[in-house]
Enzyme design. Sequence first.
Site, short mmCIF file in Angstrom:
data_model
loop_
_atom_site.label_atom_id
_atom_site.label_comp_id
_atom_site.label_asym_id
_atom_site.label_seq_id
_atom_site.Cartn_x
_atom_site.Cartn_y
_atom_site.Cartn_z
N VAL C 77 -61.64 -30.93 6.23
CA VAL C 77 -61.69 -30.43 4.86
C VAL C 77 -63.09 -29.88 4.60
CG1 VAL C 77 -61.66 -31.18 2.44
CG2 VAL C 77 -59.93 -32.05 4.04
N CYS C 78 -63.19 -28.66 4.13
CA CYS C 78 -64.50 -28.04 3.86
C CYS C 78 -65.22 -28.80 2.75
CB CYS C 78 -64.31 -26.59 3.44
SG CYS C 78 -65.82 -25.81 2.82
N VAL C 79 -66.43 -29.23 3.04
CA VAL C 79 -67.15 -30.09 2.09
C VAL C 79 -67.48 -29.40 0.77
CG1 VAL C 79 -69.41 -29.62 3.17
CG2 VAL C 79 -69.12 -31.66 1.77
#
Lengths: 135, 135, 130, 130, 102, 102
Positions: C77-79
């Site tokens: 998941v892209c931070v």
Amino acid sequence: MSETKKFLYLNRKAPYGTIYALESLEVVLIGAAFEQDVSLAFVDDGVFQLTKGQNTKGIGMKDFSPTYRALGDYDVNKLYVEKESLEERGLSLDDLMPLTYEDEDDDYAEKDSIRVVSRAEMAQIMDEQDVILSF
Amino acid sequence: MSETKKFLYLNRKAPYGTIYALESLEVVLIGAAFEQDVSLAFVDDGVFQLTKGQNTKGIGMKDFSPTYRALGDYDVNKLYVEKESLEERGLSLDDLMPLTYEDEDDDYAEKDSIRVVSRAEMAQIMDEQDVILSF
Amino acid sequence: MKFAIQINEGPYQHQSADSAYQFAKAALEKGHEIFRIFFYHDGVNNGTRLTTPPQDDRHITNRWVELAEKYDLDLVVCVAAAQRRGIADADEAKRNGKDADNIAPKFRISGLGQLIEAGIQSDRLVVFGD
Amino acid sequence: MKFAIQINEGPYQHQSADSAYQFAKAALEKGHEIFRIFFYHDGVNNGTRLTTPPQDDRHITNRWVELAEKYDLDLVVCVAAAQRRGIADADEAKRNGKDADNIAPKFRISGLGQLIEAGIQSDRLVVFGD
Amino acid sequence: MSILHIVNKSPFERNSLASCLGHALDGSSVLLFEDGVYGAIKGTSFSDTLGAAMASRSVYVLGPDLAARGIDESKLVDGVKVVDYAGFVDLSAESDKVQSWL
Amino acid sequence: MSILHIVNKSPFERNSLASCLGHALDGSSVLLFEDGVYGAIKGTSFSDTLGAAMASRSVYVLGPDLAARGIDESKLVDGVKVVDYAGFVDLSAESDKVQSWL
């Protein structure tokens, strides 16, 4: 809440690619309990919502097309489908699900819920509403 | 990770209406550290990302257009803008931000990063890539 | 062959997460490898364990979790996207002073470099979005 | 005049939540009433307290909360849409066996009837979406 | 280098498919899926554009998405091939890269 | 009954504005905002369509969205009026209802 308003549900999106078609039906069903004057408009890709023979097994999503057939039981029986939108998409009335209701003012005669109208007529129908919910 | 790949960032959406333009820039900046061969393509509404004079104060969103000017410092200097897309939208090169870089192979001469190409040339550029990230 | 998959949209609103899942499942069943599935933009919303879809509907998050368990997938998941949208693991929640987290098991939060790396390391990157 | 607002998209991905906010704020500053703001579809993602946007970006959820506090607004999150997307208050979390909730203060979860009622009770319904 | 172009949007709603066909080189492949499958129906305002593009490109459509939308295969523009998800994977593997038109 | 039609999508990407103009009765108003503001630029492949529609309809564009996108008001099709969010609210109040073209 004694006031009766004319509600139009404007459906311009195809089913399954996005959730709007399904959610529009949800609001219509919930809204039926409020005894307003309800119409549904199918314009642009919205006409694809009513195609017959939908089978979603292969995409793993729920087929909600049978719900359209239940609308008549909820006294939702004005489904306006735009003729020009059908034609641009290579569709005719024969490609759509047959949707009917029983007209209690006419000895419960079975009548068609789908009413194919021209773009000009659709513009008039929009104009006559009090509230337009866009999907 | 010694392999060098040709990465194309394909930008087809206008800025601000959706977040894709901003996020595309984010990936490009992060990606610069990986020393790949990077190009950016601006096609369809993507050309609107480069208009000059953007001022987002009135919509309460961050103006990220200055970031395009920083790309040259990250050795990102191939910004292909499609001519047909510009023309259909009433734009010319004069409407775009001037974007430049210093060419270290040419005595640090200042050169234009924006390269206006035809649709046919854009199709060739796409064809030459290894990885295409679509926004 | 080694695939990487990028998903830009959340569950239920768009078909993207469904198409990506069906593609990933078909690729794995054919014996391909999936290097990484990167959840970007609204795609990060695939990774919350708080969803409770209707009984007769598919459970998109659980489907990812089960696929990841079966094939040992790397679900990232892209931070930055996650911070904007309220997807947090215990560390992120603590760092940002939040009283709860909501990430689903098998998902991990990391940076955009993971997407670039996926593009470099895989043979094909396939992007699903709106 | 009495307005009602419907929001179909989550924060940050589309401008819808921003436009709806600016519209609501302008209406309130002109002395209009806002009967209700109904968060539908991905719009429910406006109502999570777990977001941590970058320092130099607007905080969309907090902006709603502050506007609601200032003008005593009714911020309603559609329950069915919220369940599909993992937006839960303490009651919902408990009912669905979840170990956490994430709804922001001033938001409440309720049914689609609240949208219909908003259409009936308000003078104008304005829909913001994709 | 060969590209598999994938398009998931209706050509009646968005410009994605038109733009894709404007950039797909001769010999490339185009896969229509999700709402993109509507682009493969014959007798529409878009089918001539698709037909012209097919003179030099292969066009595929994802069967499960067709079926979901109630479109019978007999309704497709001549020459469009139907594949399933496994076929989608095969097309991706056979091409050198996959380009999404979002 | 008068309608304020609101359109937030670029006419180059989607059919929303074209469909809106096809359904907006004479005398109605159209407000372009978000990416919809691109529909108000002159000299584009869409501006003739907008100009024709304006013969019998009022077209407004949201100033803050124009400015964000770097479009100078001098670039607009003649007759398009610029409003701010307060003007958007006023137009909504003056019309009998607001119709979103999503």
